[in-house]
Design an enzyme around this catalytic site. Sequence first.
Site, PDB file in Angstrom:
ATOM      1  N   GLY A 175      39.277  27.377  48.749  1.00  0.00           N
ATOM      2  CA  GLY A 175      39.024  28.500  47.859  1.00  0.00           C
ATOM      3  C   GLY A 175      37.577  28.570  47.405  1.00  0.00           C
ATOM      4  CG  ASP A 176      36.622  28.892  43.932  1.00  0.00           C
ATOM      5  OD1 ASP A 176      37.127  30.001  43.660  1.00  0.00           O
ATOM      6  OD2 ASP A 176      36.913  27.841  43.334  1.00  0.00           O
ATOM      7  N   GLY A 203      33.459  32.425  48.517  1.00  0.00           N
ATOM      8  CA  GLY A 203      32.577  33.589  48.358  1.00  0.00           C
ATOM      9  C   GLY A 203      33.215  34.851  48.919  1.00  0.00           C
ATOM     10  CE  LYS A 204      39.019  33.690  48.586  1.00  0.00           C
ATOM     11  NZ  LYS A 204      38.480  32.350  48.233  1.00  0.00           N
ATOM     12  N   GLY A 205      34.904  37.282  47.484  1.00  0.00           N
ATOM     13  CA  GLY A 205      34.635  38.509  46.739  1.00  0.00           C
ATOM     14  C   GLY A 205      33.315  39.136  47.136  1.00  0.00           C
ATOM     15  N   GLY A 258      39.537  34.017  41.417  1.00  0.00           N
ATOM     16  CA  GLY A 258      38.387  34.522  40.674  1.00  0.00           C
ATOM     17  C   GLY A 258      37.346  34.869  41.721  1.00  0.00           C
ATOM     18  CG  HIS A 259      38.104  36.953  44.766  1.00  0.00           C
ATOM     19  ND1 HIS A 259      38.838  37.633  45.703  1.00  0.00           N
ATOM     20  CD2 HIS A 259      38.579  35.691  44.760  1.00  0.00           C
ATOM     21  CE1 HIS A 259      39.736  36.802  46.225  1.00  0.00           C
ATOM     22  NE2 HIS A 259      39.599  35.627  45.662  1.00  0.00           N
ATOM     23  CB  THR A 260      31.820  35.729  41.637  1.00  0.00           C
ATOM     24  OG1 THR A 260      32.675  34.731  41.106  1.00  0.00           O
ATOM     25  CG2 THR A 260      30.707  36.053  40.662  1.00  0.00           C
ATOM     26  CB  THR A 292      44.590  28.721  37.876  1.00  0.00           C
ATOM     27  OG1 THR A 292      45.792  29.402  38.257  1.00  0.00           O
ATOM     28  CG2 THR A 292      43.771  28.402  39.111  1.00  0.00           C
ATOM     29  CD  GLN A 304      44.903  31.808  45.636  1.00  0.00           C
ATOM     30  OE1 GLN A 304      45.724  32.431  46.279  1.00  0.00           O
ATOM     31  NE2 GLN A 304      44.390  32.287  44.533  1.00  0.00           N
ATOM     32  CB  THR A 355      48.070  28.309  45.663  1.00  0.00           C
ATOM     33  OG1 THR A 355      48.518  29.254  44.681  1.00  0.00           O
ATOM     34  CG2 THR A 355      47.940  29.001  47.018  1.00  0.00           C
ATOM     35  NE  ARG A 387      34.422  26.851  41.946  1.00  0.00           N
ATOM     36  CZ  ARG A 387      33.720  27.980  42.073  1.00  0.00           C
ATOM     37  NH1 ARG A 387      32.532  27.983  42.655  1.00  0.00           N
ATOM     38  NH2 ARG A 387      34.203  29.123  41.620  1.00  0.00           N
ATOM     39  CB  VAL A 444      20.371  33.285  51.845  1.00  0.00           C
ATOM     40  CG1 VAL A 444      20.481  32.826  53.285  1.00  0.00           C
ATOM     41  CG2 VAL A 444      19.958  34.753  51.775  1.00  0.00           C
TER      42      VAL A 444
HETATM   43  P1  GDP Z   1      35.712  33.526  45.913  1.00  0.00           P
HETATM   44  O1  GDP Z   1      36.831  33.084  45.040  1.00  0.00           O
HETATM   45  O2  GDP Z   1      35.894  33.089  47.337  1.00  0.00           O
HETATM   46  O3  GDP Z   1      35.427  34.995  45.818  1.00  0.00           O
HETATM   47  O4  GDP Z   1      34.401  32.768  45.391  1.00  0.00           O
HETATM   48  P2  GDP Z   1      33.970  32.562  43.851  1.00  0.00           P
HETATM   49  O5  GDP Z   1      33.469  33.838  43.324  1.00  0.00           O
HETATM   50  O6  GDP Z   1      35.038  31.876  43.081  1.00  0.00           O
HETATM   51  O7  GDP Z   1      32.830  31.483  44.007  1.00  0.00           O
HETATM   52  C1  GDP Z   1      31.691  31.719  44.758  1.00  0.00           C
HETATM   53  C2  GDP Z   1      30.470  31.547  43.837  1.00  0.00           C
HETATM   54  O8  GDP Z   1      29.302  31.440  44.614  1.00  0.00           O
HETATM   55  C3  GDP Z   1      30.243  32.746  42.939  1.00  0.00           C
HETATM   56  O9  GDP Z   1      29.671  32.314  41.747  1.00  0.00           O
HETATM   57  C4  GDP Z   1      29.273  33.608  43.748  1.00  0.00           C
HETATM   58  O10 GDP Z   1      28.471  34.439  42.932  1.00  0.00           O
HETATM   59  C5  GDP Z   1      28.426  32.542  44.387  1.00  0.00           C
HETATM   60  N1  GDP Z   1      27.884  32.861  45.720  1.00  0.00           N
HETATM   61  C6  GDP Z   1      28.428  33.600  46.712  1.00  0.00           C
HETATM   62  N2  GDP Z   1      27.659  33.553  47.816  1.00  0.00           N
HETATM   63  C7  GDP Z   1      26.592  32.762  47.514  1.00  0.00           C
HETATM   64  C8  GDP Z   1      25.463  32.307  48.247  1.00  0.00           C
HETATM   65  O11 GDP Z   1      25.273  32.598  49.420  1.00  0.00           O
HETATM   66  N3  GDP Z   1      24.582  31.479  47.584  1.00  0.00           N
HETATM   67  C9  GDP Z   1      24.785  31.108  46.285  1.00  0.00           C
HETATM   68  N4  GDP Z   1      23.869  30.300  45.740  1.00  0.00           N
HETATM   69  N5  GDP Z   1      25.830  31.529  45.567  1.00  0.00           N
HETATM   70  C10 GDP Z   1      26.746  32.320  46.179  1.00  0.00           C
HETATM   71  P1  IMO Z   2      39.984  31.991  44.832  1.00  0.00           P
HETATM   72  O1  IMO Z   2      40.721  33.195  45.359  1.00  0.00           O
HETATM   73  C1  IMO Z   2      40.041  27.681  44.141  1.00  0.00           C
HETATM   74  C2  IMO Z   2      43.918  25.895  43.172  1.00  0.00           C
HETATM   75  C3  IMO Z   2      44.091  25.319  41.780  1.00  0.00           C
HETATM   76  C4  IMO Z   2      45.082  24.207  42.055  1.00  0.00           C
HETATM   77  C5  IMO Z   2      45.978  24.822  43.121  1.00  0.00           C
HETATM   78  C6  IMO Z   2      47.259  25.431  42.580  1.00  0.00           C
HETATM   79  O2  IMO Z   2      39.086  32.287  43.692  1.00  0.00           O
HETATM   80  O3  IMO Z   2      39.340  31.233  45.945  1.00  0.00           O
HETATM   81  P2  IMO Z   2      47.806  27.672  41.226  1.00  0.00           P
HETATM   82  O4  IMO Z   2      47.299  28.157  39.915  1.00  0.00           O
HETATM   83  O5  IMO Z   2      47.529  28.586  42.364  1.00  0.00           O
HETATM   84  O6  IMO Z   2      49.233  27.252  41.175  1.00  0.00           O
HETATM   85  O7  IMO Z   2      46.966  26.304  41.495  1.00  0.00           O
HETATM   86  O8  IMO Z   2      45.213  25.828  43.753  1.00  0.00           O
HETATM   87  N1  IMO Z   2      43.475  27.309  43.212  1.00  0.00           N
HETATM   88  C7  IMO Z   2      42.250  27.691  43.541  1.00  0.00           C
HETATM   89  N2  IMO Z   2      41.140  26.972  43.815  1.00  0.00           N
HETATM   90  N3  IMO Z   2      40.008  29.029  44.227  1.00  0.00           N
HETATM   91  C8  IMO Z   2      41.116  29.758  43.979  1.00  0.00           C
HETATM   92  O9  IMO Z   2      41.167  31.096  44.180  1.00  0.00           O
HETATM   93  C9  IMO Z   2      42.292  29.094  43.575  1.00  0.00           C
HETATM   94  N4  IMO Z   2      43.530  29.505  43.239  1.00  0.00           N
HETATM   95  C10 IMO Z   2      44.247  28.400  43.031  1.00  0.00           C
HETATM   96  O10 IMO Z   2      42.865  24.846  41.281  1.00  0.00           O
HETATM   97  O11 IMO Z   2      44.419  23.107  42.637  1.00  0.00           O
HETATM   98 MG    MG Z   3      37.119  32.009  43.281  1.00  0.00          MG
END
Ligand code: GDP
Ligand code: IMO
Ligand code: MG
Length: 423
Positions: free
Chosen positions: A12-13, A15-17, A40-42, A129, A221, A236, A302, A409
């Site tokens: 997860g996280d 950078g999908k958003g 949480g998609h940023t 979460t 995720q 999840t 993280r 980047v």
């Molecule tokens: P998602 O859940 O996959 O949408 O990702 P998140 O938003 O939870 O986490 C990605 C984080 O990295 C966010 O704070 C974004 O603003 C940041 N981000 C995305 N792409 C880049 C990148 O290429 N470089 C840096 N430094 N930050 C990035």
């Molecule tokens: P995005 O879409 C990162 C993790 C939680 C926990 C496990 C189960 O932003 O990438 P849950 O609340 O789903 O029952 O938690 O999954 N988790 C994530 N980790 N990014 C996420 O979403 C997540 N959604 C759930 O931290 O380990």
């Molecule tokens: Mg996220």
Amino acid sequence: MKVDVLLGLQWGDEGKGKVVDVLSPGYDIIARFQGGPNAGHTLEFEGQKYVLRSIPSGIFQDGKLNVIGNGVVLDPALFKEEVDALEASGHDLTDRLLISKKAHLILPTHRLLDAAYERKKGNGKIGTTGKGIGPAYTDKISRNGLRVGDIFHSFSEKYNAAIARHRGLLQQMDYEYDLESLEQQWFAGLDCIKRFRVIDSDYFINKSLDEGKSILAEGAQGTMLDIDFGSYPFVTSSNTVCAGACTGLGIPPVKIGNVYGIFKAYCTRVGSGPFPTELMDETGEQIRNNGFEYGSVTGRPRRCGWIDLVALRYAIMINGVTRLIMMKSDVMDDFDVIKACTAYKIHGVETTEFPFETEANPEPVYVELPGWKSDMTKIHDKREFPKEFSDYAAFLEKMLKVKIGIVSVGPDRAQTILLDSLR
Ligand code: GDP
Ligand code: IMO
Ligand code: MG
């Protein structure tokens, strides 16, 4: 037309958003197919930062429709918070957001149950979460769930029956709670949902495809958190993999087109569970600081580590990834050496497969590559890549056997480099 799917390949996280926002001008419809407000998609653009939880990341692009699909679990209270925040910043969502009748509702008691189950697990807790995801999907699968479409038909009867059942479970666990204020917010959220078009999303999606509309399915995720293929039980409760787009939107498998797999130039994880390449030292700290690796919703630090090609190859296999998208390359800008895990050693035996046993404690086998030691955040064209970065990307493509189509980047929309035409 076919549906392109964009999903996370790690924990997860990734950078999908950000990437969905970048790609959405090329699509008519953007649809979330699983998960809920655990996501949480940023997105960052024009100096503003937004974090989306249940609303698809195409919401900021004019003229696009965004669908919350049947595979999503929706918490009305958090949905309202999200809508209110977007509207307060001047974004009118009314005509661009559609919600599936078949999406399941996260009830206020699901959140309480999530907390109660975690407390009961003690040291073995998942580190969820806390958004009620597991209990909501449990009710869906055990055929006790309430769906968005139920809001319009003798809802209070179904709601009261579910709450009574949940109260019994909470009592068994001696969990104390105050439901009243949660319920107030929740019912205000239901009114908010009613402001939007609640649709038969399966028909809508398929008719749109027949009419030649293009659709991007947005995963939440990541593959290593998938209920079937992730590091169970530290996962999840939904199918985060490509197949989840079929069940979460009602798309026949033959209508899946490109599959975009997103990964970071390193690895992170929040919550408990195996993470073979985790770094507990100052290198891990350096990655966390450079990448600002703190949960976008929870603020939790993280866990950070080197890129894991064993896990990535596994994720690519399960999803049928057609193009890779490499995120956060800039986070590695000041490293002398970058390590990549190419295999694991388990009880002295080398393997390139992700193990079944989560206790196996695999020891990563690393390849070392030279860092590029220069600022990538202002690069706009692949011809400006430092040689060491191009070599690193070429190494990854060779190991993963899939081409990289985008390099990111920096967090801003503009800090995105398209390497070739993705479609
Ligand atoms: P998602 O859940 O996959 O949408 O990702 P998140 O938003 O939870 O986490 C990605 C984080 O990295 C966010 O704070 C974004 O603003 C940041 N981000 C995305 N792409 C880049 C990148 O290429 N470089 C840096 N430094 N930050 C990035
Ligand atoms: P995005 O879409 C990162 C993790 C939680 C926990 C496990 C189960 O932003 O990438 P849950 O609340 O789903 O029952 O938690 O999954 N988790 C994530 N980790 N990014 C996420 O979403 C997540 N959604 C759930 O931290 O380990
Ligand atoms: Mg996220």
